[in-house]
Write an enzyme that holds these catalytic residues in place. Structure first.
Site, short mmCIF file in Angstrom:
data_model
loop_
_atom_site.label_atom_id
_atom_site.label_comp_id
_atom_site.label_asym_id
_atom_site.label_seq_id
_atom_site.Cartn_x
_atom_site.Cartn_y
_atom_site.Cartn_z
N GLU A 46 19.87 -4.43 -23.59
CA GLU A 46 20.02 -6.15 -24.30
C GLU A 46 19.20 -6.52 -25.51
OE1 GLU A 46 22.67 -8.54 -21.82
OE2 GLU A 46 23.74 -7.32 -20.53
N GLY A 55 0.90 -1.03 -0.20
CA GLY A 55 -0.21 -0.20 0.11
C GLY A 55 0.67 1.33 -0.05
N1 CAA Z 1 23.76 -15.67 -33.52
C1 CAA Z 1 24.67 -16.05 -34.35
N2 CAA Z 1 23.76 -15.51 -35.59
C2 CAA Z 1 23.23 -14.75 -35.86
C3 CAA Z 1 22.45 -14.26 -34.68
C4 CAA Z 1 22.61 -15.20 -33.41
N3 CAA Z 1 21.74 -14.69 -32.51
N4 CAA Z 1 20.93 -13.30 -35.21
C5 CAA Z 1 21.40 -12.94 -36.44
N5 CAA Z 1 22.46 -13.31 -36.47
C6 CAA Z 1 22.42 -13.36 -38.03
C7 CAA Z 1 22.11 -14.18 -39.30
O1 CAA Z 1 21.76 -15.63 -39.84
C8 CAA Z 1 22.35 -13.13 -40.12
O2 CAA Z 1 23.73 -14.15 -40.63
P1 CAA Z 1 22.71 -15.11 -42.68
O3 CAA Z 1 22.79 -12.97 -43.27
O4 CAA Z 1 24.80 -14.93 -42.86
O5 CAA Z 1 22.39 -15.51 -42.49
C9 CAA Z 1 22.53 -11.89 -39.69
O6 CAA Z 1 23.59 -11.79 -38.45
C10 CAA Z 1 21.97 -11.37 -39.62
O7 CAA Z 1 20.33 -11.36 -39.32
P2 CAA Z 1 19.43 -10.44 -39.19
O8 CAA Z 1 18.81 -10.71 -40.20
O9 CAA Z 1 18.30 -11.00 -38.48
O10 CAA Z 1 19.68 -9.34 -38.49
P3 CAA Z 1 18.85 -8.09 -38.13
O11 CAA Z 1 19.25 -6.77 -39.00
O12 CAA Z 1 16.95 -7.58 -39.13
O13 CAA Z 1 18.89 -7.97 -36.44
C11 CAA Z 1 17.48 -8.02 -34.31
C12 CAA Z 1 18.11 -8.88 -36.45
C13 CAA Z 1 17.25 -9.36 -33.47
C14 CAA Z 1 16.26 -7.73 -34.78
C15 CAA Z 1 18.81 -7.52 -33.49
O14 CAA Z 1 18.85 -6.54 -34.86
C16 CAA Z 1 18.95 -7.35 -32.78
O15 CAA Z 1 19.10 -7.99 -31.37
N6 CAA Z 1 18.69 -5.93 -32.01
C17 CAA Z 1 18.67 -5.97 -30.74
C18 CAA Z 1 20.04 -5.22 -29.97
C19 CAA Z 1 20.01 -5.14 -28.69
O16 CAA Z 1 19.82 -6.46 -28.32
N7 CAA Z 1 20.93 -4.45 -28.16
C20 CAA Z 1 21.02 -3.89 -27.09
C21 CAA Z 1 22.67 -3.91 -26.69
S1 CAA Z 1 23.95 -4.26 -25.06
C22 CAA Z 1 23.30 -3.73 -23.66
O17 CAA Z 1 21.83 -3.13 -24.08
C23 CAA Z 1 24.34 -3.57 -23.41
C24 CAA Z 1 24.16 -2.76 -21.62
O18 CAA Z 1 24.46 -1.78 -21.54
C25 CAA Z 1 23.44 -3.06 -21.01
#
Ligand code: CAA
Length: 387
Positions: free
Chosen positions: A368, A344
């Site tokens: 992240e 509360g």
């Molecule tokens: N592991 C390995 N490879 C991966 C992968 C993974 N988890 N995810 C994607 N890939 C590869 C794909 O296979 C692809 O490769 P190929 O072309 O050879 O097939 C390539 O990477 C590109 O993948 P996408 O086309 O899926 O990429 P996208 O541009 O569409 O992005 C997304 C995907 C999921 C949106 C990604 O950009 C993402 O996760 N964005 C969020 C970023 C994020 O989490 N930022 C947080 C910052 S860190 C932080 O906050 C730290 C702090 O201070 C606490």
């Protein structure tokens, strides 16, 4: 399936719990109120082996498994979410990519001091105009002989103001999109590496984050992490691990709020009896307990998969890590909300920790990878038949 922890996992959990309750918790409220960087707690985490828990002992780490890392994260975040995320960044976002993608020389020069707690690291992916759209970064690295020249800026860099080095992601070929990204290690003190003042935030006040400018910052090619063009995959692979750490942080925050609410429900009387006797409170407690349990199981599954991936490098656990992070972070928002409600008016007061947990929980849905990005990652796996 056996849900019992091994002796080693139980020992790490107990060591983390003792450290959290005896050393971290007594400082947590003051750290939140002042926003002071917890230098002595960071040093103690280094001494206890918590800054490189899953790094092999011969490389300066604790030699434990990733589930032990998650268990320690839960305990420490339960006491202080700021201390938790400082630890998680060093473990998941810095030690982990160096362990997986670093050269032997890079491991000796950078990983050993990071894992043993002699140094602290940070991770530079996010930029002012690209957070979720991570591959659309503007920071560039241009080759000049045996060196690379980095220009641009990264922001919201947790540990940034205090870190001894950054793992930074740069565009090295604009024509190639995600495949034009390369990772570099930049040590503090490199000319042109310019961390700014800490950001002002809603919660996790003691976990300083900042913007970092790179102005003609030169690093040798020997500090390139992984192959040219491999940076985006390194970042994504690293975040698959980091999201388990943030899920564990969220669970720790939620557990802290829940345990306080349960204790309060036994103490506080209304309508002639402790409020724990009221069905309105019992239903809230049941919902909270169920969600905490579910989050813990999702975190354990993701951590165990990450451990398996150590010996099966082709094993991807992106979907399971995203599921754990999405569920645990949204759960932490709900559970801290309900726990505060049980308190509360006292929950809304600065005299109790409920409002700190409520504020700290919120960031776990953002950093992240936001909840929206987690849903994209889960959908990508689910539509391919994953579960
Ligand atoms: N592991 C390995 N490879 C991966 C992968 C993974 N988890 N995810 C994607 N890939 C590869 C794909 O296979 C692809 O490769 P190929 O072309 O050879 O097939 C390539 O990477 C590109 O993948 P996408 O086309 O899926 O990429 P996208 O541009 O569409 O992005 C997304 C995907 C999921 C949106 C990604 O950009 C993402 O996760 N964005 C969020 C970023 C994020 O989490 N930022 C947080 C910052 S860190 C932080 O906050 C730290 C702090 O201070 C606490």
């Amino acid at each position: 399936m056996d849900f019992r922890l091994t002796d080693e996992q139980q020992l790490i959990q107990k060591t983390a719990r003792d450290f959290a309750t005896q050393e971290v918790l007594p400082k947590a409220r003051e750290l939140d109120e002042t926003g002071r960087w917890p230098a002595s707690l960071v040093a103690r985490m280094g001494e206890l082996g918590f800054l490189g828990i899953a790094v092999p002992e011969e490389l300066g780490g604790g030699g434990a498994d990733y589930l032990s890392y998650a268990l320690a994260m839960i305990e420490i975040s339960k006491a202080c979410a700021s201390t938790g995320v400082i630890m998680s960044v060093n473990n998941s976002l810095v030690c982990d990519p160096l362990l997986k993608f670093g050269s032997d020389a890079q491991k000796q020069e950078f990983l050993v001091p990071l894992a043993s707690g002699a140094k602290l690291g940070c991770f530079g992916l996010t930029e002012p105009s690209s957070g979720s759209d991570a591959s659309n970064m503007q920071t560039t690295a241009v080759r000049d002989g045996d060196e690379w020249v980095i220009n641009g800026s990264k922001n919201w860099i947790t540990n940034g103001p205090h870190a001894d080095l950054i793992v930074v992601f740069c565009n090295t070929d604009r024509t190639k999109g995600a495949k034009g990204t390369t990772a570099f290690i930049v040590p503090k003190g490199t000319p042109g590496f310019e961390p700014q003042e800490p950001d002002h935030k809603m919660g996790i006040h003691a976990a300083h984050s900042c913007t970092i400018f790179f102005n003609d910052c030169r690093v040798p090619d020997a500090y390139r992490l992984g192959e040219e063009g491999m940076g985006f995959k390194i970042a994504m692979n690293t975040l698959d691990g980091g999201r388990i750490g943030i899920a564990a942080q969220a669970l720790g925050i939620a557990e802290a709020a829940y345990e306080k609410a349960v204790a309060y429900a036994h103490e506080r009387k209304a309508f002639g009896a402790p409020i724990a006797k009221l069905q309105a409170i019992q239903f809230k407690v049941a919902d909270m307990a169920m969600q905490l349990d579910a989050a813990r199981l999702l975190i354990y599954r993701a951590a165990l998969l990450k451990e398996r991936a150590r010996t099966e490098p082709s094993l991807r656990h992106s979907q399971q890590s995203a599921t754990a992070k999405l569920y645990a972070s949204e759960m932490a928002t709900r559970v801290t909300h309900q726990a505060l409600q049980i308190f509360g008016g006292y929950g809304y007061s600065k005299e109790y920790d409920l409002e700190r947990h409520y504020r700290d929980a919120r960031i776990t849905e953002i950093y992240e990878g936001t909840s929206e990005i987690m849903r994209l990652v889960i959908a990508a796996g689910a539509l391919k038949g994953g579960a």
